[in-house]
Write a protein that holds these residues in place. Structure first.
Motif, PDB file in Angstrom:
ATOM      1  N   VAL A  40    -124.078 -83.557  26.842  1.00  0.00           N
ATOM      2  CA  VAL A  40    -124.441 -82.288  27.483  1.00  0.00           C
ATOM      3  C   VAL A  40    -124.224 -82.371  28.991  1.00  0.00           C
ATOM      4  CG1 VAL A  40    -126.324 -80.669  27.929  1.00  0.00           C
ATOM      5  CG2 VAL A  40    -126.111 -81.747  25.678  1.00  0.00           C
ATOM      6  N   ILE A  41    -124.627 -83.498  29.578  1.00  0.00           N
ATOM      7  CA  ILE A  41    -124.498 -83.662  31.029  1.00  0.00           C
ATOM      8  C   ILE A  41    -123.031 -83.705  31.440  1.00  0.00           C
ATOM      9  CG2 ILE A  41    -124.940 -85.226  32.958  1.00  0.00           C
ATOM     10  CD1 ILE A  41    -127.518 -86.052  31.530  1.00  0.00           C
ATOM     11  N   TYR A  42    -122.199 -84.392  30.673  1.00  0.00           N
ATOM     12  CA  TYR A  42    -120.770 -84.455  30.998  1.00  0.00           C
ATOM     13  C   TYR A  42    -120.114 -83.084  30.922  1.00  0.00           C
ATOM     14  CZ  TYR A  42    -121.009 -89.563  30.769  1.00  0.00           C
ATOM     15  OH  TYR A  42    -121.305 -90.882  31.003  1.00  0.00           O
ATOM     16  N   CYS A  45    -121.654 -80.286  31.622  1.00  0.00           N
ATOM     17  CA  CYS A  45    -122.098 -79.599  32.844  1.00  0.00           C
ATOM     18  C   CYS A  45    -121.332 -80.092  34.067  1.00  0.00           C
ATOM     19  CB  CYS A  45    -123.602 -79.809  33.042  1.00  0.00           C
ATOM     20  SG  CYS A  45    -124.644 -79.054  31.784  1.00  0.00           S
ATOM     21  N   ILE A  46    -121.145 -81.408  34.166  1.00  0.00           N
ATOM     22  CA  ILE A  46    -120.394 -81.962  35.296  1.00  0.00           C
ATOM     23  C   ILE A  46    -118.948 -81.473  35.262  1.00  0.00           C
ATOM     24  CG2 ILE A  46    -119.479 -84.089  36.305  1.00  0.00           C
ATOM     25  CD1 ILE A  46    -122.031 -85.485  35.462  1.00  0.00           C
ATOM     26  N   ILE A 103    -117.828 -78.676  34.059  1.00  0.00           N
ATOM     27  CA  ILE A 103    -117.818 -77.273  34.497  1.00  0.00           C
ATOM     28  C   ILE A 103    -117.864 -77.202  36.018  1.00  0.00           C
ATOM     29  CG2 ILE A 103    -119.128 -75.115  34.500  1.00  0.00           C
ATOM     30  CD1 ILE A 103    -120.019 -75.803  31.636  1.00  0.00           C
ATOM     31  N   ILE A 104    -118.750 -77.995  36.613  1.00  0.00           N
ATOM     32  CA  ILE A 104    -118.866 -78.000  38.073  1.00  0.00           C
ATOM     33  C   ILE A 104    -117.568 -78.466  38.714  1.00  0.00           C
ATOM     34  CG2 ILE A 104    -120.084 -79.012  40.041  1.00  0.00           C
ATOM     35  CD1 ILE A 104    -122.554 -79.265  38.271  1.00  0.00           C
ATOM     36  N   CYS A 160    -120.895 -76.996  45.252  1.00  0.00           N
ATOM     37  CA  CYS A 160    -120.523 -77.586  43.955  1.00  0.00           C
ATOM     38  C   CYS A 160    -120.193 -79.065  44.096  1.00  0.00           C
ATOM     39  CB  CYS A 160    -119.337 -76.841  43.354  1.00  0.00           C
ATOM     40  SG  CYS A 160    -119.729 -75.208  42.682  1.00  0.00           S
ATOM     41  N   ASN A 180    -125.463 -85.125  40.661  1.00  0.00           N
ATOM     42  CA  ASN A 180    -125.633 -85.172  39.201  1.00  0.00           C
ATOM     43  C   ASN A 180    -124.989 -86.419  38.613  1.00  0.00           C
ATOM     44  OD1 ASN A 180    -126.988 -82.773  37.754  1.00  0.00           O
ATOM     45  ND2 ASN A 180    -125.826 -81.795  39.397  1.00  0.00           N
ATOM     46  N   SER A 216    -116.028 -86.135  31.724  1.00  0.00           N
ATOM     47  CA  SER A 216    -116.213 -84.943  32.568  1.00  0.00           C
ATOM     48  C   SER A 216    -114.875 -84.281  32.883  1.00  0.00           C
ATOM     49  CB  SER A 216    -116.924 -85.327  33.870  1.00  0.00           C
ATOM     50  OG  SER A 216    -118.193 -85.879  33.619  1.00  0.00           O
TER      51      SER A 216
END
Length: 389
Positions: free
Chosen positions: A130-132, A134-135, A137-138, A228, A235, A267
């Motif tokens: 999930v975190i990857y 999000c990263i 996307i950023i 960003c 993050n 990511s």
């Protein structure tokens, strides 16, 4: 052998760490716990130095090739309808080269293949997935906003606004990573801000014509691109501190540099998919054919410029994330920004945009960049020396 380590951002002594043999790993022969997180291992000087080299080399080559690309497609010529062509392409180039990282990732991970599994691995992997995402996307948003901002406003204005990332990074580092600061880090940050601001005299091959300038769109794009980037670094540090390092602290596993490639590969995969979809929706794939056919230096040079950017950005990202792994998001951001004057000088040497020359601003920027790095590394050296007494 165990030894005491003093944190760079706090006065409370750290717990004893088991010494790890010198390798591209966190090594107890060096330094510091900057976050106060007990799972974060002390830093390793060779890893820090290697990461800095990657940042300087990667960013310098990528920016030179970006200028070369815009110069050869005659982006400076007035054409309002095609002003923002290529923003998704530039975003894609920053991450699409991630398959190059697979080989070093496999090599480093196989070194620890005999290590016992960790019971919480399944939980960590689900959370990391999930975190990857999000990263990723950023990363894609940051790449697109940065490319857009440079095509909407003069590069000097973009640089001044984009330097605000050095203000946001300490804020996010304090909120997300619980980082504490000392005077040397604050001095380093201030000097880095001055360095970034002084590079506003740098020329850029894709700078818009005066009639094409859109300060509202470009300024917001530059600001949020900086936000960003800061959020991205903090993050990534959060991933290291609360997931990757914690899953090794209760075992004989060593926090390996392979985790840098792990973060980047997964990511970047997400970011690449997003940018590729954006490129197709925007119709930029048709523009790529037209640009290749009209490239002043020929199709071969066009392909080399694009491939070179993709490779250079991966070198840069390995350095940036490597510094987060070795020290913190704050040092990573400082090194990234104080590389700008080097790029500025290289642009003067290799290009001739609007009679750009080595002026006093570029000279002072190089000096403040050196002082910023010196302030940060003096603190690292001091902590290392004190810990040896």
């Amino acid at each position: 052998m165990a030894q005491n380590q003093q944190p760079i951002f706090q006065t409370k002594p750290q717990e004893h760490f088991v010494q790890i043999p010198i390798n591209i790993e966190r090594d107890s022969t060096t330094l510091i716990n900057q976050t106060g997180n007990s799972s974060r291992k002390p830093n390793h000087w060779p890893t820090i130095i290697l990461s800095i080299i990657f940042v300087i080399v990667g960013q310098s080559i990528a920016k030179l090739l970006e200028n070369f690309y815009y110069d050869q497609i005659h982006r400076s010529d007035y054409d309002e309808k095609r002003q923002n062509d290529g923003v998704w392409t530039q975003s894609l180039l920053q991450t699409v080269g991630f398959p190059l990282l697979l080989l070093p990732f496999i090599i480093l991970t196989t070194k620890n293949h005999n290590q016992p599994p960790i019971n919480s691995d399944r939980f960590h992997y689900k959370s990391l997935a999930v975190i990857y995402i999000c990263i990723g996307i950023i990363m894609s948003v940051q790449g697109r906003l940065s490319a857009l901002g440079k095509l909407e406003i003069p590069f000097s204005v973009f640089t001044l606004i984009y330097t605000a990332q050095l203000i946001f990074t300490p804020i996010f580092a304090r909120l997300i990573n619980k980082v504490k600061f000392n005077r040397w880090i604050v001095i380093s940050l201030i000097l880095a801000v001055v360095t970034g601001a002084l590079t506003n005299s740098t020329s850029f091959g894709g700078e818009p014509d005066e009639a094409e300038e859109n300060y509202a769109t470009g300024s917001w794009a530059a600001l949020f691109a900086g936000v960003c980037f800061s959020l991205l670094l903090c993050n990534i540090q959060n991933v290291f501190d609360n997931y990757i390092f914690k899953r090794t602290e209760s075992t004989t596993r060593k926090p390996s540099f392979a985790s840098v490639f792990e973060v980047l590969i997964f990511s970047s995969l997400v970011a690449t998919i997003i940018s590729a979809v954006g490129l197709l929706i925007a119709g930029e794939h048709d523009d790529l054919k037209r640009e290749m056919n009209g490239f002043s230096k020929g199709k071969g040079s066009y392909v080399m410029a694009m491939v070179g950017q993709a490779v250079s950005w991966q070198i840069y990202w390995v350095g940036v994330v490597g510094l987060v792994f070795s020290v913190s998001s704050v040092l990573s951001n400082v090194i990234s920004v104080i590389t700008w004057p080097i790029v500025s000088v290289l642009v003067v040497i290799f290009f001739n945009f609007m009679d750009d020359e080595f002026d006093v601003f570029k000279g002072v920027a190089l000096i403040t960049a050196a002082l910023s790095a010196a302030a940060y590394f003096y603190r690292l050296h001091k902590e290392n020396r004190d810990s040896g007494n």
